[in-house]
Design an enzyme around this catalytic site. Structure first.
Site, PDB file in Angstrom:
ATOM      1  N   HIS A 277       0.827  -1.213   0.000  1.00  0.00           N
ATOM      2  CA  HIS A 277       0.000   0.000   0.000  1.00  0.00           C
ATOM      3  C   HIS A 277       0.862   1.264   0.000  1.00  0.00           C
ATOM      4  O   HIS A 277       0.978   1.932  -0.998  1.00  0.00           O
ATOM      5  CB  HIS A 277      -1.017   0.048   1.162  1.00  0.00           C
ATOM      6  CG  HIS A 277      -1.944  -1.107   1.203  1.00  0.00           C
ATOM      7  ND1 HIS A 277      -2.787  -1.399   0.168  1.00  0.00           N
ATOM      8  CD2 HIS A 277      -2.150  -2.066   2.150  1.00  0.00           C
ATOM      9  CE1 HIS A 277      -3.493  -2.483   0.472  1.00  0.00           C
ATOM     10  NE2 HIS A 277      -3.115  -2.907   1.660  1.00  0.00           N
ATOM     11  N   ASP A 328      -4.847  -8.204  -3.314  1.00  0.00           N
ATOM     12  CA  ASP A 328      -5.128  -7.999  -1.889  1.00  0.00           C
ATOM     13  C   ASP A 328      -6.450  -8.616  -1.456  1.00  0.00           C
ATOM     14  O   ASP A 328      -6.531  -9.797  -1.190  1.00  0.00           O
ATOM     15  CB  ASP A 328      -5.068  -6.489  -1.593  1.00  0.00           C
ATOM     16  CG  ASP A 328      -5.112  -6.175  -0.101  1.00  0.00           C
ATOM     17  OD1 ASP A 328      -5.109  -7.122   0.709  1.00  0.00           O
ATOM     18  OD2 ASP A 328      -5.145  -4.986   0.259  1.00  0.00           O
TER      19      ASP A 328
HETATM   20 ZN   LIG Z   1      -3.344  -6.866   2.688  1.00  0.00          ZN
END
Ligand SMILES: [Zn+2]
Length: 450
Positions: A277, A328
């Site tokens: 991220h 993810d």
């Molecule tokens: Zn994750």
């Protein structure tokens, strides 16, 4: 030996695909790559090509999904209509964990990894923290869940890096794990290391790496234990980083520095490390990541789904950060959508176009992702690399009339017609050869959402 004749192939260091490429593979490796243009044929002519397998469309190297939590796939389409944010979504995600055991997780992950194969993904990084049984009681084999994931990838036919995740606390200030989180915890980092050391993945398709869940979940004084474990084994180390502003605020309040600063202080950053991220870094954080050559795995479809924000992808790349991609939470499993989002999100932020070239998007989706997972011999159509070939049709309703380099802005996962992993055909005519993917997804998700 197998000869493949690609109508177009995207070769390393090329700004766009090359027409008429002969790719020879043997024993799971690419042995030779020969562009045939401009003459159109090598000297030996028709004889050499008579037995070549034609690959109509564009052939890409194997794509890597550098960040996965396989069980999150069970939440797709179940959490998307409501209000809330990352934290309210997390409660729904925890509810699914109560239904998972090694058998049900094997079935679910096998289907999810097969869905990835259909999308052209030949290697996945599984950020795995659901280690123990209900209440946190270890299974008889304390690595039974890890073994289930390794077996699932074998069934689905893709490679896997199991990023065994250290998850010890519920907050930056050290609140203990509670409720469903107790299944994630090993007590402390030394006991985490002991458990992981006892696990050897079964099969050449799998390798072991480490992960720090986040600065929320591993106390500062134990970060170096996990980093040292990975460093001694030359294994990849991943960590969720600054996905939420709340994490930054809590870290500053407790430690007087940003999460990136804290990781730097404790030796976590470096070339073998991938931050996942990094949506809310400071300028100083970007310098720390770039100077240490720490990678960043962007997960744009998840970040948009969870209302996380837009990470500064171009600034990261300019700082020297290798970028990779992950699906993810699996709100979407589509490497094309993930890659173009990196460029399109920058456009929304800056109101300008043209931040990443198509070749940069390819690198993020292939070689950089494989490298982030420890597979440095994959993700390029080059002699010596693993024989991973992903062929995308250029005659679908989405891709008809598109220039081959335009696939990153036009193609979607259903345009993948054939996938070869380590020299073995896994997907042909858009069908997985061993897994009935929609059926197995439906069955396995029903099992864990009853
Ligand atoms: Zn994750």
């Amino acid at each position: 030996m197998t000869r493949w004749l690609a109508e177009y192939a995207w070769l390393p260091e090329q700004a766009e695909p090359t027409p008429d490429v002969l790719i020879e593979t043997a024993e799971g490796r690419i042995s030779a790559v020969t562009p045939l243009a401009p003459s159109g044929r090598p000297d030996a002519g028709v004889d050499v090509l008579a037995d070549a397998v034609r690959l109509p469309g564009l052939t890409l190297p194997g794509l890597a999904n550098a960040h996965s939590h396989a069980f999150h796939r069970a939440l797709r389409g179940r959490t998307h209509g409501g209000r809330g944010d990352f934290w309210s979504w997390r409660e729904q995600m925890y509810a699914v964990t109560t239904r998972l055991d090694p058998d049900s997780y094997l079935a679910l992950a096998r289907a999810v990894y097969a869905e990835m194969a259909l999308a052209g993904i030949t290697c996945v990084g599984e950020f795995h923290y659901l280690h123990h049984g209900p209440g946190g009681t270890p299974y008889d084999d304390p690595n039974a869940m890890s073994a289930a994931l390794v077996e699932a990838a074998a069934h689905a036919g893709i490679r896997l890096t199991l990023l065994d995740t250290c998850y010890l606390t519920a907050s930056v200030d050290g609140q203990p794990l509670a409720g469903p989180q107790r299944r994630f915890g090993d007590g402390d980092a030394l006991r985490w290391a002991d458990r992981v050391a006892a696990f050897t993945p079964d099969g050449a398709h799998a390798r072991l790496g480490a992960a720090i869940h986040s600065v929320r979940a591993v106390p500062a004084e134990q970060l170096a234990t996990v980093a040292g474990w990975a460093d001694r084994r030359d294994a990849p180390l991943h960590v969720h980083l600054s996905e939420q502003p709340a994490e930054n605020d809590a870290c500053r309040a407790v430690h007087g520095r940003t999460p990136t600063g804290l990781l730097a202080d404790h030796g976590v950053l470096g070339r073998s490390t991938t931050a996942v991220h990094a949506t809310h870094p400071t300028s100083a954080d970007l310098n720390l990541l770039g100077e240490s050559r720490t990678g960043v795995c962007l997960c744009p479809t998840t970040e948009r789904d969870l209302a996380d924000g837009i990470g500064p992808a171009r600034r990261m790349a300019d700082a020297g950060v290798p970028l990779s991609l992950g699906s993810d939470s699996h709100a979407v499993i589509d490497p094309f959508e993930e890659a173009r989002a990196v460029e399109l999100d920058e456009r929304l932020r800056t109101r300008r176009r043209g931040h990443f070239t198509p070749a940069e998007l390819l690198t993020a989706a292939s070689a950089a992702g494989h490298a982030a997972l420890g597979w440095t011999d994959a993700g390029r159509i080059a002699a010596g690399d693993r024989a991973d070939l992903v062929t995308v049709r250029l005659d679908s309703v989405r891709t008809a009339g598109v220039t081959p380099a335009g696939v990153w802005f036009a193609a979607s996962a259903p345009d993948v017609t054939q996938v070869v992993v380590d020299g073995r055909v896994l997907v042909r005519d858009g069908q997985h050869l061993t897994v009935d993917v929609p059926q197995e997804l439906a069955t396995s998700i029903a099992e864990v959402t009853r």
